[in-house]
Design an enzyme around this catalytic site. Structure first.
Site, PDB file in Angstrom:
ATOM      1  N   PRO A 129       0.754  -1.090  -0.052  1.00 48.46           N
ATOM      2  CA  PRO A 129      -0.085  -0.172  -0.200  1.00 48.46           C
ATOM      3  C   PRO A 129       0.944   1.354   0.052  1.00 48.46           C
ATOM      4  CG  PRO A 129      -0.887  -1.530   1.636  1.00 48.46           C
ATOM      5  CD  PRO A 129       0.411  -2.160   1.163  1.00 48.46           C
ATOM      6  N   GLU A 130       0.594   2.276  -0.602  1.00 44.73           N
ATOM      7  CA  GLU A 130       1.187   3.411  -0.905  1.00 44.73           C
ATOM      8  C   GLU A 130       0.299   4.394   0.307  1.00 44.73           C
ATOM      9  OE1 GLU A 130       2.615   4.873  -4.779  1.00 44.73           O
ATOM     10  OE2 GLU A 130       2.235   2.896  -5.567  1.00 44.73           O
ATOM     11  N   ARG A 178      13.941   8.570  10.376  1.00 44.38           N
ATOM     12  CA  ARG A 178      14.420   7.900   9.252  1.00 44.38           C
ATOM     13  C   ARG A 178      13.427   8.000   8.162  1.00 44.38           C
ATOM     14  NH1 ARG A 178      14.176   4.121  13.797  1.00 44.38           N
ATOM     15  NH2 ARG A 178      12.253   3.059  12.692  1.00 44.38           N
ATOM     16  N   ASN A 192       5.509   2.155  -5.937  1.00 47.33           N
ATOM     17  CA  ASN A 192       5.682   1.936  -7.285  1.00 47.33           C
ATOM     18  C   ASN A 192       4.937   2.636  -8.447  1.00 47.33           C
ATOM     19  OD1 ASN A 192       7.611   0.884  -9.174  1.00 47.33           O
ATOM     20  ND2 ASN A 192       6.945  -1.367  -9.075  1.00 47.33           N
ATOM     21  N   LYS A 220       4.020   5.600   4.910  1.00 47.33           N
ATOM     22  CA  LYS A 220       3.667   4.182   4.904  1.00 47.33           C
ATOM     23  C   LYS A 220       3.399   3.766   6.501  1.00 47.33           C
ATOM     24  CE  LYS A 220       5.242   3.383   0.166  1.00 47.33           C
ATOM     25  NZ  LYS A 220       5.940   2.340  -0.489  1.00 47.33           N
ATOM     26  N   ARG A 245      12.787  -3.429  -7.738  1.00 48.49           N
ATOM     27  CA  ARG A 245      11.140  -3.280  -8.054  1.00 48.49           C
ATOM     28  C   ARG A 245      11.104  -3.110  -9.461  1.00 48.49           C
ATOM     29  NH1 ARG A 245       8.325  -1.665  -3.652  1.00 48.49           N
ATOM     30  NH2 ARG A 245       6.325  -2.018  -5.064  1.00 48.49           N
TER      31      ARG A 245
END
Length: 265
Positions: A2-3, A122, A163, A52, A255
């Protein structure tokens, strides 16, 4: 995976369903039993997201930190008809009128409120947050020889884009995905950032990624049933919607990347 728009939608939903009230929290699977016990019965003060990552802030400075990863998902039910746990339910939340089950997350842990900044440190700026500072992402991109396609997927550079947004954003701006970050101009980045903010806000509002401009929303169907059309994502081997060039794909840092050599030269 999931984005970012999905996590922001979940944060808003969980705030409406469970916010400002005590929540029963358990772990039918057993892998989150100790963590669930730390927040069970406490008031959920706030649910929010960064990239995310999803955070449930409970009274007593306890925070449930969730990263769905590839397989994680929440499913909702009404408390008037609580189902038996099905599958590996890592965390079950039950509020006044609704409950939800979390299955398959990459991360589900309880941390202290004071530890949240360590997680955020991060991550790069999140386009969906009103306090996002795009200059932090630009600083990292402009100094890196890595490809812009790789940098847009690096959550320490920019948090939330995955992606689909990566491939479609680069297409919409005619940028070769293999260009190094050092070759991206400040104006190109500013335009991409503004576009990504707008696209992700649509994703939050509509619950799906919509990247096709209205004038291009025709022709070949979407890459999957019930999915909106895309320009290049998962369209390898098909003609570009704009120029007819065959859409290409390659594996970049693990990816699949999609692009049009004609429009993105």
């Amino acid at each position: 995976m999931p984005e970012g728009h999905t996590l922001h939608r979940l944060a808003r939903l969980h705030q409406r369903r469970f916010g400002r009230a005590p929540v029963r929290v358990g772990s039918p699977q057993g892998r989150f039993t100790d963590g669930a016990a730390l927040v069970d019965g406490r008031v959920l003060r706030k649910a929010d997201a960064w990239g995310k990552h999803l955070f449930h802030h409970y009274e007593g400075a306890k925070v449930v930190h969730v990263h769905l990863g590839i397989y994680g998902t929440f499913t909702e039910f009404a408390t008037g008809d609580i189902p038996d746990p099905v599958g590996q339910v890592r965390m079950r939340m039950i509020g006044t009128e609704y409950g939800t089950d979390l299955r398959g997350p990459m991360i589900c842990e309880v941390i202290e409120e004071a530890e949240v900044p360590d997680v955020l440190a991060r991550l790069g700026p999140d386009p969906l947050r009103p306090d996002a500072d795009p200059s932090l992402a630009w600083q990292r991109i402009s100094k890196s020889r890595r490809s812009i396609a790789a940098l847009l997927m690096d959550q320490s550079v920019l948090a939330g884009a995955g992606n689909i947004y990566r491939s479609e954003l680069l297409f919409r701006h005619g940028i070769d995905p293999f260009r190094p970050g050092t070759s991206i101009t400040a104006d190109e980045f500013a335009q991409m950032w503004a576009d990504l903010v707008a696209l992700m806000k649509i994703g939050v509002r509509r619950g799906k990624i919509i990247v096709i401009r209205p004038e291009d929303d025709h022709g070949a169907p979407a890459y999957g049933p019930g999915r909106p059309r895309t320009y290049v994502y998962r369209r390898a081997g098909e003609p570009c919607r704009l120029c007819g060039t065959e859409v290409r794909t390659a594996v970049l840092e693990g990816r699949n990347l999609f692009w049009c050599p004609g429009c993105q030269s």
